[in-house]
Design a protein around this motif. Structure first.
Motif, PDB file in Angstrom:
ATOM      1  N   TYR A  32       0.803  -1.209   0.000  1.00 19.70           N
ATOM      2  CA  TYR A  32       0.000   0.000   0.000  1.00 19.70           C
ATOM      3  C   TYR A  32       0.844   1.271   0.000  1.00 19.70           C
ATOM      4  O   TYR A  32       1.929   1.335   0.584  1.00 19.70           O
ATOM      5  CB  TYR A  32      -0.919   0.008   1.214  1.00 19.70           C
ATOM      6  CG  TYR A  32      -1.855  -1.180   1.240  1.00 19.70           C
ATOM      7  CD1 TYR A  32      -1.548  -2.285   2.016  1.00 19.70           C
ATOM      8  CD2 TYR A  32      -3.003  -1.194   0.467  1.00 19.70           C
ATOM      9  CE1 TYR A  32      -2.386  -3.393   2.028  1.00 19.70           C
ATOM     10  CE2 TYR A  32      -3.840  -2.294   0.474  1.00 19.70           C
ATOM     11  CZ  TYR A  32      -3.535  -3.384   1.251  1.00 19.70           C
ATOM     12  OH  TYR A  32      -4.360  -4.469   1.255  1.00 19.70           O
ATOM     13  N   ALA A  33       0.280   2.283  -0.636  1.00 18.70           N
ATOM     14  CA  ALA A  33       0.888   3.609  -0.569  1.00 18.70           C
ATOM     15  C   ALA A  33       0.774   4.151   0.846  1.00 18.70           C
ATOM     16  O   ALA A  33      -0.117   3.771   1.611  1.00 18.70           O
ATOM     17  CB  ALA A  33       0.175   4.548  -1.532  1.00 18.70           C
ATOM     18  N   MET A  34       1.691   5.053   1.177  1.00 21.72           N
ATOM     19  CA  MET A  34       1.695   5.711   2.476  1.00 21.72           C
ATOM     20  C   MET A  34       1.812   7.219   2.269  1.00 21.72           C
ATOM     21  O   MET A  34       2.314   7.675   1.236  1.00 21.72           O
ATOM     22  CB  MET A  34       2.866   5.224   3.326  1.00 21.72           C
ATOM     23  CG  MET A  34       2.846   3.746   3.659  1.00 21.72           C
ATOM     24  SD  MET A  34       1.520   3.305   4.794  1.00 21.72           S
ATOM     25  CE  MET A  34       2.019   4.174   6.272  1.00 21.72           C
ATOM     26  N   ALA A  35       1.373   7.953   3.268  1.00 19.77           N
ATOM     27  CA  ALA A  35       1.448   9.409   3.161  1.00 19.77           C
ATOM     28  C   ALA A  35       1.588  10.035   4.540  1.00 19.77           C
ATOM     29  O   ALA A  35       1.298   9.408   5.558  1.00 19.77           O
ATOM     30  CB  ALA A  35       0.194   9.952   2.477  1.00 19.77           C
ATOM     31  N   TRP A  36       2.052  11.260   4.521  1.00 22.24           N
ATOM     32  CA  TRP A  36       2.080  12.112   5.711  1.00 22.24           C
ATOM     33  C   TRP A  36       1.158  13.305   5.454  1.00 22.24           C
ATOM     34  O   TRP A  36       1.236  13.942   4.404  1.00 22.24           O
ATOM     35  CB  TRP A  36       3.482  12.610   6.004  1.00 22.24           C
ATOM     36  CG  TRP A  36       4.405  11.564   6.529  1.00 22.24           C
ATOM     37  CD1 TRP A  36       5.277  10.798   5.801  1.00 22.24           C
ATOM     38  CD2 TRP A  36       4.558  11.152   7.887  1.00 22.24           C
ATOM     39  NE1 TRP A  36       5.960   9.945   6.631  1.00 22.24           N
ATOM     40  CE2 TRP A  36       5.537  10.137   7.927  1.00 22.24           C
ATOM     41  CE3 TRP A  36       3.970  11.549   9.099  1.00 22.24           C
ATOM     42  CZ2 TRP A  36       5.937   9.519   9.109  1.00 22.24           C
ATOM     43  CZ3 TRP A  36       4.361  10.932  10.275  1.00 22.24           C
ATOM     44  CH2 TRP A  36       5.331   9.922  10.269  1.00 22.24           C
ATOM     45  N   PHE A  37       0.307  13.574   6.429  1.00 24.05           N
ATOM     46  CA  PHE A  37      -0.566  14.743   6.421  1.00 24.05           C
ATOM     47  C   PHE A  37      -0.219  15.601   7.627  1.00 24.05           C
ATOM     48  O   PHE A  37       0.411  15.136   8.568  1.00 24.05           O
ATOM     49  CB  PHE A  37      -2.038  14.319   6.510  1.00 24.05           C
ATOM     50  CG  PHE A  37      -2.584  13.678   5.269  1.00 24.05           C
ATOM     51  CD1 PHE A  37      -2.274  12.365   4.940  1.00 24.05           C
ATOM     52  CD2 PHE A  37      -3.417  14.389   4.418  1.00 24.05           C
ATOM     53  CE1 PHE A  37      -2.771  11.773   3.786  1.00 24.05           C
ATOM     54  CE2 PHE A  37      -3.937  13.807   3.268  1.00 24.05           C
ATOM     55  CZ  PHE A  37      -3.616  12.499   2.960  1.00 24.05           C
ATOM     56  N   ARG A  38      -0.681  16.842   7.611  1.00 24.36           N
ATOM     57  CA  ARG A  38      -0.523  17.692   8.789  1.00 24.36           C
ATOM     58  C   ARG A  38      -1.766  18.547   8.970  1.00 24.36           C
ATOM     59  O   ARG A  38      -2.482  18.840   8.008  1.00 24.36           O
ATOM     60  CB  ARG A  38       0.731  18.556   8.706  1.00 24.36           C
ATOM     61  CG  ARG A  38       0.757  19.584   7.602  1.00 24.36           C
ATOM     62  CD  ARG A  38       2.135  20.248   7.562  1.00 24.36           C
ATOM     63  NE  ARG A  38       2.232  21.234   6.487  1.00 24.36           N
ATOM     64  CZ  ARG A  38       3.371  21.832   6.135  1.00 24.36           C
ATOM     65  NH1 ARG A  38       4.505  21.552   6.773  1.00 24.36           N
ATOM     66  NH2 ARG A  38       3.377  22.708   5.149  1.00 24.36           N
ATOM     67  N   VAL A  48       1.158  16.309   2.997  1.00 25.04           N
ATOM     68  CA  VAL A  48       2.511  16.859   2.973  1.00 25.04           C
ATOM     69  C   VAL A  48       3.348  16.103   1.940  1.00 25.04           C
ATOM     70  O   VAL A  48       4.029  16.707   1.110  1.00 25.04           O
ATOM     71  CB  VAL A  48       3.160  16.740   4.357  1.00 25.04           C
ATOM     72  CG1 VAL A  48       4.605  17.214   4.328  1.00 25.04           C
ATOM     73  CG2 VAL A  48       2.362  17.518   5.398  1.00 25.04           C
ATOM     74  N   ALA A  49       3.306  14.778   2.023  1.00 25.78           N
ATOM     75  CA  ALA A  49       4.090  13.939   1.122  1.00 25.78           C
ATOM     76  C   ALA A  49       3.446  12.568   1.038  1.00 25.78           C
ATOM     77  O   ALA A  49       2.732  12.152   1.949  1.00 25.78           O
ATOM     78  CB  ALA A  49       5.527  13.807   1.621  1.00 25.78           C
ATOM     79  N   ALA A  50       3.710  11.885  -0.063  1.00 19.49           N
ATOM     80  CA  ALA A  50       3.169  10.544  -0.259  1.00 19.49           C
ATOM     81  C   ALA A  50       4.175   9.702  -1.032  1.00 19.49           C
ATOM     82  O   ALA A  50       5.028  10.237  -1.745  1.00 19.49           O
ATOM     83  CB  ALA A  50       1.836  10.602  -0.998  1.00 19.49           C
ATOM     84  N   ILE A  51       4.020   8.379  -0.879  1.00 18.11           N
ATOM     85  CA  ILE A  51       4.975   7.473  -1.526  1.00 18.11           C
ATOM     86  C   ILE A  51       4.242   6.213  -1.961  1.00 18.11           C
ATOM     87  O   ILE A  51       3.374   5.699  -1.248  1.00 18.11           O
ATOM     88  CB  ILE A  51       6.143   7.162  -0.563  1.00 18.11           C
ATOM     89  CG1 ILE A  51       7.252   6.389  -1.270  1.00 18.11           C
ATOM     90  CG2 ILE A  51       5.654   6.430   0.693  1.00 18.11           C
ATOM     91  CD1 ILE A  51       8.555   6.359  -0.470  1.00 18.11           C
ATOM     92  N   SER A  52       4.574   5.736  -3.145  1.00 16.40           N
ATOM     93  CA  SER A  52       3.940   4.530  -3.669  1.00 16.40           C
ATOM     94  C   SER A  52       4.461   3.288  -2.959  1.00 16.40           C
ATOM     95  O   SER A  52       5.405   3.342  -2.182  1.00 16.40           O
ATOM     96  CB  SER A  52       4.185   4.425  -5.171  1.00 16.40           C
ATOM     97  OG  SER A  52       5.569   4.319  -5.425  1.00 16.40           O
TER      98      SER A  52
END
Length: 124
Positions: A32-38, A48-52
């Protein structure tokens, strides 16, 4: 039961650095993709950023490009956010999120698991 546990937040002076970590358990992290939110008080949660899933594709919001780096270690089921040259406007609660697909989305509604959040405070 899926769990995302963030760590690494804190208080830092402007132009300093912090590294956030998010350890996942309870699902096959590498799929699964992951991400950072703020999020700041009274405002919506912003990406903020995301990654496959394999880490070959990443996204950064404009305000953090060149300063933040998202990465993942699938063997450790962990995603990171390296934050350099921090600014007071980066102050927020940071959340990691696990997506519903292998490729990332920019919408918080496409992430079905969330960490508890970690406070990042940047003083001027």
């Amino acid at each position: 039961q899926v769990q995302l546990v963030e760590s690494g937040g804190g208080l830092v002076q402007a132009r300093g650095s912090l590294r956030l970590s998010c350890a996942a358990s309870g699902r096959t992290f590498s799929r699964y993709a992951m991400a950072w939110f703020r999020q700041t008080p009274g405002k919506d949660r912003d990406i903020v950023a995301a990654i496959s899933w394999r880490g070959t594709s990443t996204y950064y919001t404009d305000s953090v490009k060149g300063r933040f780096t998202i990465s993942r270690d699938n063997a450790k089921s962990t995603v990171y956010l390296q934050m350099n040259s921090l600014k007071p406007e980066d102050t927020a609660v940071y959340y990691c999120a696990s997506g519903t697909d292998s490729y990332y989305s920019l919408s918080q509604y496409d992430y079905n698991y969330w960490g508890q959040g970690t406070q990042v405070t940047v003083s001027s």
